[in-house]
Write an enzyme that holds these catalytic residues in place. Sequence first.
Site, PDB file in Angstrom:
ATOM      1  N   THR A  93       0.858  -1.195   0.000  1.00 59.17           N
ATOM      2  CA  THR A  93       0.000   0.000   0.000  1.00 59.17           C
ATOM      3  C   THR A  93       0.898   1.251   0.000  1.00 59.17           C
ATOM      4  O   THR A  93       2.112   1.146   0.190  1.00 59.17           O
ATOM      5  CB  THR A  93      -0.917   0.064   1.252  1.00 59.17           C
ATOM      6  OG1 THR A  93      -0.096  -0.021   2.416  1.00 59.17           O
ATOM      7  CG2 THR A  93      -1.940  -1.052   1.292  1.00 59.17           C
ATOM      8  N   GLY A  94       0.277   2.405  -0.186  1.00 56.46           N
ATOM      9  CA  GLY A  94       0.947   3.691   0.007  1.00 56.46           C
ATOM     10  C   GLY A  94       2.236   3.837  -0.789  1.00 56.46           C
ATOM     11  O   GLY A  94       2.316   3.468  -1.971  1.00 56.46           O
ATOM     12  N   ALA A 138       7.824  -8.428   8.881  1.00 56.84           N
ATOM     13  CA  ALA A 138       9.147  -8.007   8.389  1.00 56.84           C
ATOM     14  C   ALA A 138      10.146  -7.808   9.520  1.00 56.84           C
ATOM     15  O   ALA A 138      11.352  -7.803   9.293  1.00 56.84           O
ATOM     16  CB  ALA A 138       9.006  -6.701   7.606  1.00 56.84           C
ATOM     17  N   TYR A 191       8.757  11.810   6.918  1.00 54.88           N
ATOM     18  CA  TYR A 191       7.993  13.039   6.716  1.00 54.88           C
ATOM     19  C   TYR A 191       8.581  14.075   7.661  1.00 54.88           C
ATOM     20  O   TYR A 191       8.709  13.815   8.860  1.00 54.88           O
ATOM     21  CB  TYR A 191       6.501  12.819   7.026  1.00 54.88           C
ATOM     22  CG  TYR A 191       5.700  14.093   6.873  1.00 54.88           C
ATOM     23  CD1 TYR A 191       5.506  14.646   5.616  1.00 54.88           C
ATOM     24  CD2 TYR A 191       5.181  14.759   7.986  1.00 54.88           C
ATOM     25  CE1 TYR A 191       4.808  15.841   5.468  1.00 54.88           C
ATOM     26  CE2 TYR A 191       4.482  15.947   7.841  1.00 54.88           C
ATOM     27  CZ  TYR A 191       4.303  16.477   6.570  1.00 54.88           C
ATOM     28  OH  TYR A 191       3.615  17.661   6.413  1.00 54.88           O
ATOM     29  N   TYR A 212       4.036  15.836  14.629  1.00 53.39           N
ATOM     30  CA  TYR A 212       4.814  14.907  13.805  1.00 53.39           C
ATOM     31  C   TYR A 212       6.323  15.145  13.967  1.00 53.39           C
ATOM     32  O   TYR A 212       6.986  14.429  14.702  1.00 53.39           O
ATOM     33  CB  TYR A 212       4.384  14.987  12.324  1.00 53.39           C
ATOM     34  CG  TYR A 212       4.766  13.727  11.581  1.00 53.39           C
ATOM     35  CD1 TYR A 212       3.824  12.771  11.239  1.00 53.39           C
ATOM     36  CD2 TYR A 212       6.102  13.464  11.267  1.00 53.39           C
ATOM     37  CE1 TYR A 212       4.200  11.597  10.607  1.00 53.39           C
ATOM     38  CE2 TYR A 212       6.478  12.300  10.638  1.00 53.39           C
ATOM     39  CZ  TYR A 212       5.520  11.378  10.306  1.00 53.39           C
ATOM     40  OH  TYR A 212       5.903  10.217   9.690  1.00 53.39           O
ATOM     41  N   LEU A 244       0.359  12.830   2.365  1.00 51.51           N
ATOM     42  CA  LEU A 244      -0.843  12.513   1.601  1.00 51.51           C
ATOM     43  C   LEU A 244      -1.614  11.397   2.284  1.00 51.51           C
ATOM     44  O   LEU A 244      -1.160  10.826   3.271  1.00 51.51           O
ATOM     45  CB  LEU A 244      -0.519  12.218   0.128  1.00 51.51           C
ATOM     46  CG  LEU A 244       0.693  11.389  -0.232  1.00 51.51           C
ATOM     47  CD1 LEU A 244       0.433   9.958   0.062  1.00 51.51           C
ATOM     48  CD2 LEU A 244       0.997  11.580  -1.699  1.00 51.51           C
ATOM     49  N   VAL A 245      -2.787  11.133   1.745  1.00 52.34           N
ATOM     50  CA  VAL A 245      -3.667  10.167   2.415  1.00 52.34           C
ATOM     51  C   VAL A 245      -3.151   8.755   2.193  1.00 52.34           C
ATOM     52  O   VAL A 245      -3.047   8.301   1.056  1.00 52.34           O
ATOM     53  CB  VAL A 245      -5.099  10.229   1.819  1.00 52.34           C
ATOM     54  CG1 VAL A 245      -6.057   9.397   2.649  1.00 52.34           C
ATOM     55  CG2 VAL A 245      -5.579  11.641   1.688  1.00 52.34           C
TER      56      VAL A 245
HETATM   57  P1  NAD Z   1       1.001   2.367   4.543  1.00 49.57           P
HETATM   58  O1  NAD Z   1       0.237   2.083   5.776  1.00 49.57           O
HETATM   59  O2  NAD Z   1       0.239   2.642   3.295  1.00 49.57           O
HETATM   60  O3  NAD Z   1       2.000   1.129   4.207  1.00 49.57           O
HETATM   61  C1  NAD Z   1       2.649   0.378   5.186  1.00 49.57           C
HETATM   62  C2  NAD Z   1       3.216  -0.900   4.593  1.00 49.57           C
HETATM   63  O4  NAD Z   1       3.927  -1.603   5.635  1.00 49.57           O
HETATM   64  C3  NAD Z   1       2.169  -1.891   4.048  1.00 49.57           C
HETATM   65  O5  NAD Z   1       2.687  -2.521   2.889  1.00 49.57           O
HETATM   66  C4  NAD Z   1       2.056  -2.930   5.175  1.00 49.57           C
HETATM   67  O6  NAD Z   1       1.630  -4.213   4.753  1.00 49.57           O
HETATM   68  C5  NAD Z   1       3.502  -2.961   5.639  1.00 49.57           C
HETATM   69  N1  NAD Z   1       3.675  -3.472   7.010  1.00 49.57           N
HETATM   70  C6  NAD Z   1       3.210  -2.937   8.170  1.00 49.57           C
HETATM   71  N2  NAD Z   1       3.629  -3.692   9.223  1.00 49.57           N
HETATM   72  C7  NAD Z   1       4.388  -4.697   8.703  1.00 49.57           C
HETATM   73  C8  NAD Z   1       5.093  -5.793   9.269  1.00 49.57           C
HETATM   74  N3  NAD Z   1       5.152  -5.999  10.585  1.00 49.57           N
HETATM   75  N4  NAD Z   1       5.722  -6.627   8.423  1.00 49.57           N
HETATM   76  C9  NAD Z   1       5.679  -6.458   7.080  1.00 49.57           C
HETATM   77  N5  NAD Z   1       5.054  -5.423   6.489  1.00 49.57           N
HETATM   78  C10 NAD Z   1       4.409  -4.562   7.298  1.00 49.57           C
HETATM   79  O7  NAD Z   1       1.996   3.541   4.901  1.00 49.57           O
HETATM   80  P2  NAD Z   1       2.683   4.738   4.102  1.00 49.57           P
HETATM   81  O8  NAD Z   1       1.988   5.993   4.460  1.00 49.57           O
HETATM   82  O9  NAD Z   1       2.911   4.384   2.677  1.00 49.57           O
HETATM   83  O10 NAD Z   1       4.075   4.804   4.860  1.00 49.57           O
HETATM   84  C11 NAD Z   1       5.262   4.218   4.383  1.00 49.57           C
HETATM   85  C12 NAD Z   1       6.435   5.047   4.859  1.00 49.57           C
HETATM   86  O11 NAD Z   1       6.343   6.357   4.275  1.00 49.57           O
HETATM   87  C13 NAD Z   1       6.449   5.255   6.381  1.00 49.57           C
HETATM   88  O12 NAD Z   1       7.768   5.229   6.832  1.00 49.57           O
HETATM   89  C14 NAD Z   1       5.876   6.662   6.545  1.00 49.57           C
HETATM   90  O13 NAD Z   1       6.283   7.291   7.734  1.00 49.57           O
HETATM   91  C15 NAD Z   1       6.469   7.332   5.316  1.00 49.57           C
HETATM   92  N6  NAD Z   1       5.789   8.584   4.905  1.00 49.57           N
HETATM   93  C16 NAD Z   1       4.409   8.666   4.799  1.00 49.57           C
HETATM   94  C17 NAD Z   1       3.825   9.878   4.463  1.00 49.57           C
HETATM   95  C18 NAD Z   1       2.317  10.025   4.342  1.00 49.57           C
HETATM   96  O14 NAD Z   1       1.818  11.147   4.304  1.00 49.57           O
HETATM   97  N7  NAD Z   1       1.584   8.931   4.230  1.00 49.57           N
HETATM   98  C19 NAD Z   1       4.616  11.007   4.175  1.00 49.57           C
HETATM   99  C20 NAD Z   1       6.009  10.871   4.224  1.00 49.57           C
HETATM  100  C21 NAD Z   1       6.576   9.657   4.598  1.00 49.57           C
END
Ligand code: NAD
Length: 391
Positions: free
Chosen positions: A51-52, A112, A225, A235, A273-274
């Site tokens: 995801t994401g 993981a 972030y 944050y 972002l969302v």
């Molecule tokens: P998300 O929730 O969409 O994705 C998280 C992923 O981690 C998924 O694939 C999930 O299956 C996996 N995951 C979670 N726990 C796990 C585990 N124990 N073992 C294996 N896989 C596991 O999150 P996201 O928003 O895409 O965040 C990803 C990174 O990007 C994070 O470090 C977040 O801080 C960073 N980030 C997010 C944003 C934002 O606005 N969403 C902005 C900047 C940075």
Amino acid sequence: MIIKPKIRGFICTNAHPAGCAQNVSEQIAYVKAQGAHTDGPKNVLVLGCSTGYGLASRIVSAFGYGANTLGVCFEKAPTERKTGTAGWYNTAAFHSEASSADLYAKTINGDAFSKELKTDVIEAIKQDLGKIDLVIYSLAAPRRTDPETGDVYKSTLKPVGDTYTTKTYDTDKDLIHDVTLEPANEDEIFNTVKVMGGEDWELWLDALAEADVLAENCTTTAYTYIGKELTWPIYGHATIGKAKEDLDRAAASIIAKHQNVNCKAYVSSLKALVTQASSAIPVMPLYISLIYKVMKEEGTHEGCIEQIHGLFDLLLQASPETDAQNRLRMDGKETNDATQAKIKALWDQVTQENFHEISDYAGYHSEFLKLFGFDFDAVDYDADVSPLADW
Ligand code: NAD
């Protein structure tokens, strides 16, 4: 089964397989439209691939660079009676598209943070790929079991230092209200760093190096972030920010430890972002609804796939431009002073009465639904679909 969204608080408890497939295919179409890269990583490991930002990283690796992708995620399979998680369906759709395009893809679903999963991944690399050129660390998790001690650490989303009172938007009740967040204690900060800091990223690189599956001149990045004044109290300068600071320490340590293969390690700062992770953070739905409004008006709005496509252009350069902390910055269109000033002006004005008018909550909500495969025009949500899917 007819599948309609079931929203509970900041989460949707079901997902639509056809809608998730649509989400994946739209991201692939975006990447293909930017043109293929002939030079780039051949074998990519994506931790948090479903995801994401992690899913977008996998799609850019495969469909932008033609790379083999090995993914790790933690998702729930569907049953005859209950849908799987969105990440499950995204992964099934990704595999189907990769297979049609003759691209290698393997996904290991599990924890993981565990030693067992690292061993399984290394076995798969040895069997199928040889060595890894690029490791993307995109996990977002609420808890982590320490692989050595078995202790379970839980992350918290709290300010550090002082109590913080701010506006927030309750997506459930459609209500703007003040929220007061008590500061975290030392234990809560430590726990959050254990879960979302750099320790596990380092352990991954150590395990890959020890198994001799890191390619010469490999690259790795973990996502962060940073934000600005409006989000710092919850944050950047809060528990999660402390964890993210630890990524900078881990990046330096990874570079120092794996010099023999000339490993490059960067923390990459992305825009807000969302995603499933960000919608759980207090204040973020309000902040993101406002930045969507401002950035769409400026013509600078981007989603995960646009951000990651741009990031790869930087990440894969021999000497990319970094900030003073050696981080790659993809957040400039959000954090520049002019844009922040516009967001701050809206933030100061926002009330229950004008929220829907001055924000882009409609855009936020639509993207939230899309995370779970809902709200796509191309999908018939009255059609009977099987919840079952596999890869
Ligand atoms: P998300 O929730 O969409 O994705 C998280 C992923 O981690 C998924 O694939 C999930 O299956 C996996 N995951 C979670 N726990 C796990 C585990 N124990 N073992 C294996 N896989 C596991 O999150 P996201 O928003 O895409 O965040 C990803 C990174 O990007 C994070 O470090 C977040 O801080 C960073 N980030 C997010 C944003 C934002 O606005 N969403 C902005 C900047 C940075």
